[in-house]
Scaffold this motif. Structure first.
Motif, mmCIF file in Angstrom:
data_model
loop_
_atom_site.group_PDB
_atom_site.id
_atom_site.type_symbol
_atom_site.label_atom_id
_atom_site.label_comp_id
_atom_site.label_asym_id
_atom_site.label_seq_id
_atom_site.Cartn_x
_atom_site.Cartn_y
_atom_site.Cartn_z
ATOM 1 N N VAL A 256 0.829 -1.193 0.000
ATOM 2 C CA VAL A 256 0.000 0.000 0.000
ATOM 3 C C VAL A 256 0.870 1.252 0.000
ATOM 4 N N VAL A 257 2.034 1.172 0.647
ATOM 5 C CA VAL A 257 2.928 2.331 0.712
ATOM 6 C C VAL A 257 3.593 2.573 -0.648
ATOM 7 N N GLY A 258 4.235 1.536 -1.188
ATOM 8 C CA GLY A 258 4.927 1.675 -2.477
ATOM 9 C C GLY A 258 3.966 2.034 -3.599
ATOM 10 N N VAL B 198 7.906 -0.146 -10.416
ATOM 11 C CA VAL B 198 7.723 -0.739 -9.091
ATOM 12 C C VAL B 198 8.195 -2.187 -9.163
ATOM 13 N N LEU B 199 9.075 -2.562 -8.258
ATOM 14 C CA LEU B 199 9.542 -3.949 -8.207
ATOM 15 C C LEU B 199 8.971 -4.612 -6.962
ATOM 16 N N ASP B 200 8.459 -5.817 -7.121
ATOM 17 C CA ASP B 200 7.983 -6.539 -5.934
ATOM 18 C C ASP B 200 8.445 -7.983 -6.000
ATOM 19 N N LEU C 8 0.206 -7.055 -2.195
ATOM 20 C CA LEU C 8 -0.791 -7.625 -1.284
ATOM 21 C C LEU C 8 -0.329 -8.933 -0.656
ATOM 22 N N SER C 9 0.797 -9.467 -1.137
ATOM 23 C CA SER C 9 1.306 -10.682 -0.495
ATOM 24 C C SER C 9 1.996 -10.331 0.820
ATOM 25 N N GLY C 10 2.310 -9.076 1.018
ATOM 26 C CA GLY C 10 2.937 -8.647 2.264
ATOM 27 C C GLY C 10 1.899 -8.214 3.284
ATOM 28 N N LYS D 37 12.469 -10.268 -7.205
ATOM 29 C CA LYS D 37 13.100 -9.830 -5.963
ATOM 30 C C LYS D 37 14.362 -9.019 -6.232
ATOM 31 N N VAL D 38 14.509 -7.930 -5.517
ATOM 32 C CA VAL D 38 15.741 -7.141 -5.607
ATOM 33 C C VAL D 38 16.787 -7.809 -4.718
ATOM 34 N N THR D 39 17.965 -8.030 -5.275
ATOM 35 C CA THR D 39 18.984 -8.744 -4.514
ATOM 36 C C THR D 39 20.195 -7.887 -4.202
ATOM 37 N N GLY E 225 9.886 -1.382 1.325
ATOM 38 C CA GLY E 225 9.838 -2.838 1.494
ATOM 39 C C GLY E 225 9.113 -3.303 2.746
ATOM 40 N N GLY E 226 8.377 -2.409 3.400
ATOM 41 C CA GLY E 226 7.582 -2.823 4.557
ATOM 42 C C GLY E 226 8.421 -3.539 5.593
ATOM 43 N N THR E 227 7.922 -4.677 6.015
ATOM 44 C CA THR E 227 8.565 -5.413 7.092
ATOM 45 C C THR E 227 9.945 -5.970 6.706
ATOM 46 N N ARG F 25 3.701 -9.512 15.014
ATOM 47 C CA ARG F 25 2.607 -10.269 14.388
ATOM 48 C C ARG F 25 1.254 -9.864 14.960
ATOM 49 N N GLY F 26 0.256 -9.936 14.117
ATOM 50 C CA GLY F 26 -1.121 -9.727 14.568
ATOM 51 C C GLY F 26 -2.009 -10.788 13.952
ATOM 52 N N GLN F 27 -2.915 -11.328 14.775
ATOM 53 C CA GLN F 27 -3.842 -12.342 14.258
ATOM 54 C C GLN F 27 -5.270 -11.801 14.255
ATOM 55 N N ILE F 28 -5.971 -12.110 13.214
ATOM 56 C CA ILE F 28 -7.323 -11.594 13.011
ATOM 57 C C ILE F 28 -8.278 -12.756 12.747
ATOM 58 N N LEU F 29 -9.445 -12.722 13.344
ATOM 59 C CA LEU F 29 -10.487 -13.710 13.039
ATOM 60 C C LEU F 29 -11.486 -13.102 12.056
ATOM 61 N N GLY G 49 -0.781 -11.317 10.079
ATOM 62 C CA GLY G 49 0.069 -10.433 9.288
ATOM 63 C C GLY G 49 1.236 -9.981 10.143
ATOM 64 N N ILE G 50 2.287 -9.564 9.470
ATOM 65 C CA ILE G 50 3.469 -9.109 10.198
ATOM 66 C C ILE G 50 3.573 -7.598 10.030
ATOM 67 N N ARG G 51 3.371 -6.887 11.109
ATOM 68 C CA ARG G 51 3.498 -5.432 11.023
ATOM 69 C C ARG G 51 4.951 -5.047 10.763
HETATM 70 C C1 LIG Z 1 -2.822 -7.567 11.932
HETATM 71 C C2 LIG Z 1 -2.569 -6.203 11.369
HETATM 72 C C3 LIG Z 1 -3.514 -5.216 11.501
HETATM 73 C C4 LIG Z 1 -3.286 -3.960 10.977
HETATM 74 N N1 LIG Z 1 -4.269 -3.020 11.078
HETATM 75 C C5 LIG Z 1 -4.086 -1.815 10.502
HETATM 76 C C6 LIG Z 1 -5.131 -0.866 10.527
HETATM 77 O O1 LIG Z 1 -6.212 -1.130 11.037
HETATM 78 N N2 LIG Z 1 -4.909 0.355 9.953
HETATM 79 C C7 LIG Z 1 -3.718 0.670 9.359
HETATM 80 O O2 LIG Z 1 -3.567 1.773 8.854
HETATM 81 N N3 LIG Z 1 -2.714 -0.227 9.323
HETATM 82 C C8 LIG Z 1 -2.864 -1.453 9.877
HETATM 83 N N4 LIG Z 1 -1.853 -2.363 9.825
HETATM 84 C C9 LIG Z 1 -0.579 -1.976 9.223
HETATM 85 C C10 LIG Z 1 -0.605 -1.887 7.715
HETATM 86 O O3 LIG Z 1 -1.234 -3.021 7.181
HETATM 87 C C11 LIG Z 1 0.816 -1.778 7.189
HETATM 88 O O4 LIG Z 1 1.429 -0.665 7.763
HETATM 89 C C12 LIG Z 1 0.876 -1.609 5.677
HETATM 90 O O5 LIG Z 1 0.194 -2.651 5.021
HETATM 91 C C13 LIG Z 1 2.318 -1.594 5.243
HETATM 92 O O6 LIG Z 1 2.360 -1.472 3.847
HETATM 93 P P1 LIG Z 1 3.725 -1.620 3.085
HETATM 94 O O7 LIG Z 1 3.452 -1.283 1.666
HETATM 95 O O8 LIG Z 1 4.788 -0.867 3.782
HETATM 96 O O9 LIG Z 1 4.126 -3.142 3.291
HETATM 97 P P2 LIG Z 1 3.837 -4.431 2.405
HETATM 98 O O10 LIG Z 1 2.431 -4.527 1.994
HETATM 99 O O11 LIG Z 1 4.402 -5.565 3.156
HETATM 100 O O12 LIG Z 1 4.658 -4.166 1.113
HETATM 101 C C14 LIG Z 1 6.042 -4.334 1.039
HETATM 102 C C15 LIG Z 1 6.350 -4.972 -0.284
HETATM 103 O O13 LIG Z 1 7.751 -4.983 -0.478
HETATM 104 C C16 LIG Z 1 8.094 -6.107 -1.199
HETATM 105 N N5 LIG Z 1 9.518 -6.390 -0.995
HETATM 106 C C17 LIG Z 1 10.159 -6.578 0.166
HETATM 107 N N6 LIG Z 1 11.469 -6.869 -0.053
HETATM 108 C C18 LIG Z 1 11.643 -6.841 -1.408
HETATM 109 C C19 LIG Z 1 12.753 -7.073 -2.272
HETATM 110 N N7 LIG Z 1 13.963 -7.398 -1.789
HETATM 111 N N8 LIG Z 1 12.553 -6.988 -3.606
HETATM 112 C C20 LIG Z 1 11.329 -6.686 -4.110
HETATM 113 N N9 LIG Z 1 10.256 -6.451 -3.341
HETATM 114 C C21 LIG Z 1 10.402 -6.538 -2.012
HETATM 115 C C22 LIG Z 1 7.193 -7.170 -0.623
HETATM 116 O O14 LIG Z 1 6.998 -8.237 -1.534
HETATM 117 C C23 LIG Z 1 5.904 -6.415 -0.323
HETATM 118 O O15 LIG Z 1 4.916 -6.585 -1.313
HETATM 119 C C24 LIG Z 1 -2.061 -3.652 10.330
HETATM 120 C C25 LIG Z 1 -1.112 -4.650 10.194
HETATM 121 C C26 LIG Z 1 -1.341 -5.917 10.709
HETATM 122 C C27 LIG Z 1 -0.327 -6.990 10.535
#
Ligand SMILES: Cc1cc2nc3c(=O)[nH]c(=O)nc-3n(C[C@H](O)[C@H](O)[C@H](O)COP(=O)(O)OP(=O)(O)OC[C@H]3O[C@@H](n4cnc5c(N)ncnc54)[C@H](O)[C@@H]3O)c2cc1C
Ligand SMILES: Cc1cc2nc3c(=O)[nH]c(=O)nc-3n(C[C@H](O)[C@H](O)[C@H](O)COP(=O)(O)OP(=O)(O)OC[C@H]3O[C@@H](n4cnc5c(N)ncnc54)[C@H](O)[C@@H]3O)c2cc1C
Ligand code: FES
Lengths: 362, 365, 109
Positions: free
Chosen positions: A14-16, A33-35, A40-42, A172-174, A201-203, A222-226, A295-297
């Protein structure tokens, strides 16, 4: 596929994807954009997706979140229906000590323009009749809501692609090499060069940081959701801990576990989450849980977003944050300003990576 | 508290689970059998057809008779039965969580044998979601367990052994079987005896054919079949689809075992070694969960898993176990090669791949 | 096969919708699921799993052994919240939002 770009964004969550889309509004073309998998897999595909403001602390962070939430209605006009609903947010509490805290919160936030009401038991039950009658009260703010995270990322992607952004997925970027005036980005499917490089790159941000010899202090939480079966609409508000989605499913959960990159679910947390659900909304007792997910925050060491330039490396940017769903419209907007204009309309210095003293290049 | 502690937990009380229960309980281990159904026997209890390829100690008999035999065999042992209980997940430390629909409670076990069977695969064509379209297994359950006649005019899609069984059983209860539609160029069933019977009662088999669509208002009324260039319509209020079966993997997936792909065994199958042990060392498996095969083989895999658990828990000596296991593998070879050589080969390939799984660490992101 | 054929009966997703997201780069069941809801119904993909794998194989030529399983999750079959809950009202890893509001010298930080 071209190999030379003005800007490359690593990470299509969502960030990228928001950065890519907002950048493409002003600069069509020249964006890749490279993923490593598919967007959405993250973390963006395993989130509660509240657009949440009212009890974020400290106040400057709540204010930042509010500006982002304010962008949502306009964003949905531009990129299409993302099922954004400004339901208003309710945080119930069950004891009088919490009321003190709530009143303090309301008073402090009045000054920054976030209206929080502290509801009495009766008011809370009138607003949300399904709440447990034992509730002591709740904080309430009309600015909170929720969104469909799948649609959100999908619409960002589609709108970005329409503006000429290219996506290279399962790639994947290496390795990243810094050469004078440009970066060489080595990926599984080839090497690309660019002037500006954004790490989103999120987490997995630490891993990306290592490629350019910096520490991006992002940890895993980590967070778990039902998820329940679809129920007929009965929840009026986004309640902290649970929300009802467009199709009637109720998403429940707010767990925090240090489990590294392990996305498993566990019965103990699922049971605790079920406890929370029936404690908050007793009528959920009869609802069936069809799935749990986890999911992994991407959790910055101090909890706050890491945004902006990386000092010492020209044209290198980072955007890594928790609450990325709430913040994505604002982060996309501000990062675009930073990349194209060199400055931002709302200051982001507070979020600079330089605040971490272990930042020195190693 | 309802919590349970046991030596051996057997999940699934089909032929494989029952055979494993006998092996382990008869050697003095403390055994617990869990099944979500209220009776023992698994899918066997609705099978009225004669089973031909059984282990040498069993004479040919019908499916439900085999179930009865396996149940009788364990009668004298003090086994803990948790019928009407479901496994719903696992705690962090691997303790099993089960439910009796009132509570969720833990089961701690030294070893577990997962024998949760196989599920039927769907076959899609336009309007296949109309009521009246069922899997062949569901149709069989209706006839033999619920004593319900599922329709008047039926078309069967697919031509495996199982499809032949169901065609015959449908005819027996007075359902007119209008035809069997097979997309391959030949009949898939290897049981020439059964195919002959089907031919004899006048059920046409259309090979090289497919379903164009089902039609009907609110329920299936007719079905459009295409054979080469010919398109024709049959009136039918029942369409039984046979998409083959695949091992049920949920429990293995949650346990974190790895998987390999063997088309002949039903697709993705948990990885296991010659001891029917997965890469989670306390988890063994048996029956269709270890690759879809014939009933005789399922019983043998149950005995093998049981024997290995006995050995692991010291209930038999290494020497005895070695002799027994060798004998059981030999029997498995005889039964399975006679039934279907491809399955036997696939099973051996699968066991050989144990150390090179294709799918693993599915929760690590 | 006819494009209008339903692949996911729980969520009523057609082959056409699935093929569209495959042409946009989705490769696995889970990619398709997140973009279409295929697999998110009451059966949790138990029915559509093999049909989607066939669609991926047909459209991209990926052999079946390279198409990973959808990620499976607990509960292994649906369960009532009441049954799952233990009725305790103390939470260790599950938090309430107000817990996170930090106070400093009697003030909100
Ligand atoms: C259980 C849970 C509940 C949450 N609830 C909320 C909420 O209610 N409201 C809210 O605002 N936020 C919430 N969040 C947080 C929010 O979901 C995240 O902050 C957000 O999704 C992060 O987005 P991102 O794009 O940074 O990460 P990601 O979606 O993980 O994207 C990162 C991308 O980088 C790619 N990447 C990583 N390394 C490489 C590489 N070497 N080469 C190429 N690609 C790479 C990955 O494949 C991935 O697609 C929650 C999170 C969790 C786990
Ligand atoms: C409806 C149906 C009809 C069939 N008819 C035929 C036929 O006519 N001819 C033929 O050759 N084959 C038939 N089969 C195939 C049948 O699967 C095998 O013949 C044989 O019964 C499989 O033995 P098993 O021990 O591996 O599994 P099963 O007999 O399927 O036993 C597995 C048991 O595990 C239990 N179980 C599964 N998950 C859980 C859980 N989470 N918690 C607790 N218990 C659980 C189930 O209730 C079941 O009783 C049929 C299959 C089905 C589904
Ligand atoms: S058929 Fe797709 S989720 Fe049930």
């Amino acid at each position: 596929m071209e190999t030379s770009y003005e800007t490359i964004i690593i990470g299509g969550g969502v960030v990228g994807s928001s950065i890519a889309y907002h950048l493409s509004e002003r600069n069509k073309g020249g964006i890749l954009v490279l993923d490593k998998k598919f967007p959405l897999s993250g973390t963006s595909g395993s989130t509660q997706a509240w657009v949440w403001v009212h009890n974020k602390t400290p106040s400057w962070y709540a204010e930042f979140s509010m500006y982002s939430a304010e962008l949502y209605p306009y964003l949905s006009k531009k990129i299409g229906d993302v099922e954004y609903k400004r339901t208003g947010g309710l945080s119930p509490f069950f004891n009088e000590a919490d009321r003190e805290k709530a009143l303090l919160l309301a008073k402090t936030y009045e000054s920054i323009g976030i209206k929080i009401k502290v509801l009495t038991r009766e008011e809370a039950l009138e607003k949300e009749p399904s709440l447990n009658p034992e509730v002591a009260g709740a904080t309430y703010s009309s600015i909170d809501g929720n969104v469909n995270p799948f649609r959100l990322v999908d619409r960002y992607m589609r709108a970005a692609k329409k503006n000429g952004v290219q996506y290279s997925t399962y790639n994947k970027v290496t390795e990243i090499q810094k050469l004078p005036g440009k970066f060489m980005v080595v990926s599984q499917k080839g090497t690309f060069q660019c002037k500006n490089l954004v790490l989103a790159g999120g987490t997995w941000s630490r891993e990306l940081g290592k490629m350019v010899d910096i520490t991006i202090p992002i940890n895993q939480l980590r967070g778990q959701i039902l998820v329940t079966e679809p129920l007929k609409p009965f929840l009026n508000y986004t309640i902290s801990g649970l929300r009802q989605a467009f199709n009637g499913e109720v998403l429940i959960g707010y767990s925090m576990e240090k489990e590294g990159f392990n996305r498993a679910t566990t019965l103990e947390v699922m049971q605790e989450t079920a406890n929370l659900a029936v404690h908050y909304v007793p009528s959920l007792r009869k609802a069936k849980v069809v799935r749990a997910f986890s999911g992994i925050r991407a959790m910055p060491e101090d909890g706050f977003p890491i945004l902006g330039r990386i000092p010492g490396v020209e044209n290198l940017f980072v955007a890594a944050t928790h609450s990325g769903v709430t913040l994505s419209p604002l982060i996309g907007t501000l990062m675009t300003e930073l990349i194209l204009d060199g400055d931002t309309s709302i200051p982001i210095d507070r979020y600079s990576i330089t605040r971490f003293n272990n930042m020195e290049t190693k | 508290m309802k919590a349970v502690e046991t030596d051996v937990l057997i999940i699934g009380a089909g032929p494989a689970g029952l055979a494993a229960a006998f092996e382990t309980a008869s050697r003095g281990l403390d055994v617990t059998v869990i099944d979500e159904s209220l009776s023992l026997g698994g899918q066997l209890i609705q099978q009225t057809q004669n089973l031909s390829s059984l282990p040498s100690d069993l004479s040919p008999m019908r499916g439900f008779e085999l179930a009865a035999h396996l149940i009788k065999q364990i009668e004298e042992y003090d086994i803990r039965y948790l019928l009407g209980h479901r496994v719903i997940g696992f705690y962090q430390d691997g303790t099993i969580g089960i439910t009796d629909e009132v509570d969720v409670f833990p089961v701690k076990t030294k070893k577990m044998i997962v024998a949760t069977g196989a599920a039927e695969n769907a076959v899609a064509f336009p309007k296949w979601t109309l009521p009246g379209v069922l899997t062949i297994g569901a149709a069989q359950t209706l006839i033999n367990r619920d004593f319900v006649k599922p329709g008047n005019d039926a078309v069967i899609v697919g031509s495996s052994d199982f499809a032949m069984d169901v065609a015959l059983q449908l005819s027996e209860v007075g359902v007119q079987v209008k035809g069997i539609v097979e997309k391959s160029t030949g009949v898939l069933s290897r049981n020439t005896e059964k195919v002959k019977q089907v031919n004899k009662i006048g059920i046409p088999i259309y090979v090289d054919s497919s379903i164009v669509e089902a039609r009907g208002m609110g329920a299936v009324e007719e079905i459009v079949i295409k054979q080469e260039d010919r398109v024709f319509t049959e009136k039918a209020d029942l369409v039984c689809i046979d998409g083959g079966r695949s091992p049920i993997l949920d429990i293995f997936y949650q346990l974190g075992t790895s998987f390999g792909f063997q088309k002949e065994l039903g697709g993705w199958v948990p990885q296991y070694n010659k001891d029917f042990q997965t890469d989670c060392k306390d988890v063994f498996l048996a029956g269709n969960a270890a690759g879809v095969s014939t009933q005789g083989a399922l019983v043998l895999t149950g005995r093998l898993a049981g024997m290995n658990v006995c050995e692991a828990l010291g209930a038999v000596s290494k020497e005895t176990a070695a002799v027994e296991k060798k004998g059981l593998w030999k029997e498995l070879e005889i039964v399975e090669t006679k039934y279907n050589l491809d399955i036997w080969h696939a099973r051996n390939r699968h066991v050989d791949n144990f150390t090179h799984p294709v799918l693993k660490d599915q929760f690590i992101s | 096969m006819d494009k209008s054929t339903i692949i996911c009966r729980c969520e009523e997703i057609s082959l056409e919708e699935i093929e569209k997201v495959i042409s946009n780069g989705a490769r696995t069941f889970d990619d398709i699921k997140r973009l279409t809801r295929c697999g998110m119904g009451p059966c949790q993909s138990k029915i559509c799993n093999c049909l989607v794998a066939a669609a991926i194989n047909e459209k991209t030529g990926t052999p079946f052994h390279e198409i990973p399983l959808p990620r499976m999750r607990m509960p292994i079959s649906p369960i009532k919240l009441d049954t799952l809950a233990t009725n305790s009202t103390t939470f260790s890893s599950v938090k309430s939002v107000l817990d996170e509001v930090e106070l400093e010298d009697g003030k909100v930080r």
